[in-house]
Every structure is written in structure tokens, then in C-alpha cells.
Enzyme design. Structure first.
Site, mmCIF file in Angstrom:
data_model
loop_
_atom_site.group_PDB
_atom_site.id
_atom_site.type_symbol
_atom_site.label_atom_id
_atom_site.label_comp_id
_atom_site.label_asym_id
_atom_site.label_seq_id
_atom_site.Cartn_x
_atom_site.Cartn_y
_atom_site.Cartn_z
ATOM 1 N N PHE A 1 8.371 5.877 0.214
ATOM 2 C CA PHE A 1 8.903 5.319 1.377
ATOM 3 C C PHE A 1 9.583 6.391 2.164
ATOM 4 O O PHE A 1 9.422 6.238 3.605
ATOM 5 C CB PHE A 1 9.878 4.353 1.190
ATOM 6 C CG PHE A 1 10.392 3.475 2.385
ATOM 7 C CD1 PHE A 1 11.493 3.700 2.914
ATOM 8 C CD2 PHE A 1 9.562 2.349 3.010
ATOM 9 C CE1 PHE A 1 12.104 3.162 4.163
ATOM 10 C CE2 PHE A 1 10.043 1.508 3.867
ATOM 11 C CZ PHE A 1 11.293 2.143 4.677
ATOM 12 N N SER B 1 3.002 8.373 -5.479
ATOM 13 C CA SER B 1 2.087 7.509 -6.178
ATOM 14 C C SER B 1 2.810 6.089 -6.361
ATOM 15 O O SER B 1 3.952 6.180 -6.947
ATOM 16 C CB SER B 1 2.077 8.078 -7.873
ATOM 17 O OG SER B 1 1.729 7.246 -8.667
ATOM 18 N N HIS C 1 6.731 -5.948 -3.662
ATOM 19 C CA HIS C 1 7.271 -4.752 -3.479
ATOM 20 C C HIS C 1 6.192 -3.737 -3.259
ATOM 21 O O HIS C 1 6.358 -2.780 -2.449
ATOM 22 C CB HIS C 1 8.423 -4.021 -4.349
ATOM 23 C CG HIS C 1 9.425 -3.094 -3.580
ATOM 24 N ND1 HIS C 1 9.687 -1.814 -4.177
ATOM 25 C CD2 HIS C 1 9.929 -3.044 -2.497
ATOM 26 C CE1 HIS C 1 10.248 -1.036 -3.361
ATOM 27 N NE2 HIS C 1 10.767 -1.808 -2.313
ATOM 28 N N PHE D 1 -2.632 12.219 3.900
ATOM 29 C CA PHE D 1 -2.083 11.294 3.050
ATOM 30 C C PHE D 1 -2.713 11.203 1.586
ATOM 31 O O PHE D 1 -3.678 10.646 1.335
ATOM 32 C CB PHE D 1 -2.779 9.871 3.877
ATOM 33 C CG PHE D 1 -2.245 8.470 3.086
ATOM 34 C CD1 PHE D 1 -3.219 7.737 2.347
ATOM 35 C CD2 PHE D 1 -1.027 8.084 3.278
ATOM 36 C CE1 PHE D 1 -2.684 6.558 1.826
ATOM 37 C CE2 PHE D 1 -0.416 6.740 2.627
ATOM 38 C CZ PHE D 1 -1.363 6.130 1.768
ATOM 39 N N ARG E 1 -7.046 9.600 -11.098
ATOM 40 C CA ARG E 1 -7.243 10.316 -9.877
ATOM 41 C C ARG E 1 -6.301 11.237 -9.547
ATOM 42 O O ARG E 1 -6.015 12.022 -8.591
ATOM 43 C CB ARG E 1 -6.971 9.135 -8.626
ATOM 44 C CG ARG E 1 -7.997 8.175 -8.829
ATOM 45 C CD ARG E 1 -7.615 6.681 -8.213
ATOM 46 N NE ARG E 1 -8.826 5.775 -7.988
ATOM 47 C CZ ARG E 1 -9.239 5.157 -8.891
ATOM 48 N NH1 ARG E 1 -8.652 5.225 -10.303
ATOM 49 N NH2 ARG E 1 -10.192 4.471 -8.758
HETATM 50 N N1 LIG Z 1 7.841 1.588 -6.789
HETATM 51 C C1 LIG Z 1 7.521 2.802 -6.367
HETATM 52 C C2 LIG Z 1 8.497 3.169 -5.253
HETATM 53 N N2 LIG Z 1 9.683 2.596 -4.903
HETATM 54 C C3 LIG Z 1 10.634 3.238 -4.287
HETATM 55 C C4 LIG Z 1 10.538 3.478 -2.593
HETATM 56 O O1 LIG Z 1 9.479 4.587 -2.245
HETATM 57 C C5 LIG Z 1 11.729 3.846 -1.963
HETATM 58 O O2 LIG Z 1 12.004 5.158 -2.743
HETATM 59 C C6 LIG Z 1 13.016 3.027 -2.380
HETATM 60 O O3 LIG Z 1 12.692 1.904 -1.797
HETATM 61 C C7 LIG Z 1 14.080 3.247 -1.454
HETATM 62 O O4 LIG Z 1 13.995 3.462 -0.125
HETATM 63 N N3 LIG Z 1 8.015 4.549 -4.737
HETATM 64 C C8 LIG Z 1 6.887 5.142 -5.209
HETATM 65 O O5 LIG Z 1 6.817 6.248 -4.554
HETATM 66 N N4 LIG Z 1 6.050 4.576 -6.219
HETATM 67 C C9 LIG Z 1 6.385 3.300 -6.615
HETATM 68 O O6 LIG Z 1 5.795 2.841 -7.640
HETATM 69 C C1 LIG Z 2 5.552 -0.262 -6.015
HETATM 70 C C2 LIG Z 2 7.144 -0.729 -6.583
HETATM 71 O O1 LIG Z 2 7.930 -0.694 -5.802
HETATM 72 C C3 LIG Z 2 6.998 -1.345 -7.839
HETATM 73 O O2 LIG Z 2 6.746 -0.486 -8.704
HETATM 74 C C4 LIG Z 2 8.265 -1.920 -8.138
HETATM 75 O O3 LIG Z 2 8.205 -2.755 -9.556
HETATM 76 P P1 LIG Z 2 8.621 -4.229 -9.102
HETATM 77 O O4 LIG Z 2 7.588 -4.880 -8.510
HETATM 78 O O5 LIG Z 2 8.385 -4.944 -10.686
HETATM 79 O O6 LIG Z 2 10.030 -4.326 -8.977
#
Ligand SMILES: Nc1c(NC[C@H](O)[C@H](O)[C@H](O)CO)[nH]c(=O)[nH]c1=O
Ligand SMILES: CC(=O)[C@@H](O)COP(=O)(O)O
Length: 161
Positions: free
Chosen positions: A66, A89, A97, A122, A136
Site C-alpha cells: 500500500f 508481494s 483486505h 509494477f 514467480r
Molecule cells: N497483507 C499484505 C500487506 N498488507 C499491508 C499493507 O500493504 C499496508 O502496509 C498496511 O495496510 C498499512 O497501510 N501488504 C503487502 O505488501 N502484502 C500483503 O500480503
Molecule cells: C493481503 C492482506 O492484507 C492479507 O494477507 C491479510 O490477511 P487477512 O485477510 O487474513 O487479514
């Protein structure tokens, strides 16, 4: 064509401009660090293989995918780079989420390519499983970091031939 039909690490150096004239940024997400470190290393090593100078590659880390948009924007404004590679990733969990993080990072990076005059590549894997991500980022499908580095060189040279 799906990734399964196109190895991400295959490239022909004779078709790629020499990268020695360019400066590159690499912004790396710390989430799923096993994956993002493999992507970042492949991107870095491919840039070097194609002629980039070590001192012309600048790396910053951000907490998650994010935050890639902000990190890439700050990199463009603060550093004189010719292209930026956004490395992340995202792996599906139990909730929706995943969808929001993937969409936000993709849209944010796309917006930077519209708003700024520096290409942002990207290099964000969006996988349902860790196995898919590993495949990958140096596994059976190659490494998306390599693909991203080639794209960065080509975009940095766009219109400069
Ligand atoms: N679950 C994953 C996240 N989650 C965190 C968000 O990217 C962000 O840092 C948070 O919401 C605070 O703003 N990020 C990834 O890159 N990969 C994931 O699997
Ligand atoms: C991509 C995500 O934010 C995810 O990995 C977080 O896991 P959850 O959906 O089980 O809270």
C-alpha cells in the site's frame, strides 16, 4: 498468455538498450520479505547485467505494498531517477483486505505513471498462495524482478533513441 507460458526471467540482451546511462530507483515492500527480497535482488542483478552502474541504483524500503505509491512518488521527486521499480508481494489471507491492497497499489502506481514523467514499473506479485509467489520470484516461472528490470530499462530509454 499466462505466466505459466512465459518464463519471467528470459530476456535477449541484444534487444535491450545499455542501462549505463540511466539511474534507477527500487522501492521494496517489507511484507512477505522472502518474496520481495528475491524480486529486488533479481531486479538489481538484471539492471547490472544490462550495464547499469551500482551507484546508479537507489533502494528504499516501505512497510507494505500500500505504501509503494508514496515511496515511489517521493523517490521520483527527491532523486533524479530515470525509472522506478515498485516491488511488492500481496498474498491472499482470510479477508477481502487482499483485494483492497492489490487494487490500491495497482491504481496508485498507474496514477503515478499518468501524473509524473518518470516510469514506475509494477513489480507487485498478487498471489493466492505462497507457492504461487515463490514460483514467480525465482521458481519455476522465473523471477518477476528480472522482467521488471527489463521493463525499467526499456521505459527509461523510451523516446531517447
Ligand atoms: N497483507 C499484505 C500487506 N498488507 C499491508 C499493507 O500493504 C499496508 O502496509 C498496511 O495496510 C498499512 O497501510 N501488504 C503487502 O505488501 N502484502 C500483503 O500480503
Ligand atoms: C493481503 C492482506 O492484507 C492479507 O494477507 C491479510 O490477511 P487477512 O485477510 O487474513 O487479514
Amino acid at each position: 498468455m499466462a505466466t505459466s507460458n512465459k518464463n519471467l526471467s528470459v530476456y535477449d540482451k541484444t534487444t535491450i538498450p545499455n542501462a549505463n546511462q540511466f539511474r534507477f530507483g527500487i522501492v521494496v515492500s517489507e511484507w512477505n520479505v522472502e518474496i520481495t527480497e528475491s524480486l529486488a535482488k533479481a531486479a538489481h542483478d538484471t539492471l547490472i547485467d544490462c550495464g547499469a552502474l551500482p551507484e546508479s541504483i537507489i533502494r528504499w524500503d516501505v512497510p507494505g505494498s500500500f505504501e509503494l505509491t508514496f515511496g515511489c512518488k517521493k523517490m521520483i521527486v527527491q532523486e533524479e531517477v530515470d525509472a522506478v521499480i515498485a516491488v511488492g508481494s500481496v498474498i491472499r489471507g482470510e479477508t477481502s483486505h487482499f483485494d483492497f491492497v492489490c487494487s490500491a497499489s495497482a491504481q496508485g502506481i498507474k496514477d503515478l505513471n499518468v501524473q509524473m514523467d518518470t516510469p514506475v514499473i509494477f513489480c507487485v506479485l498478487t498471489d493466492d498462495t505462497l507457492e504461487q509467489a515463490r514460483a514467480r520470484s525465482g521458481g519455476k516461472h522465473g523471477n518477476k524482478g528480472t522482467e521488471a528490470a527489463i521493463a525499467a530499462i526499456k521505459m527509461a530509454s523510451l523516446g531517447k533513441e
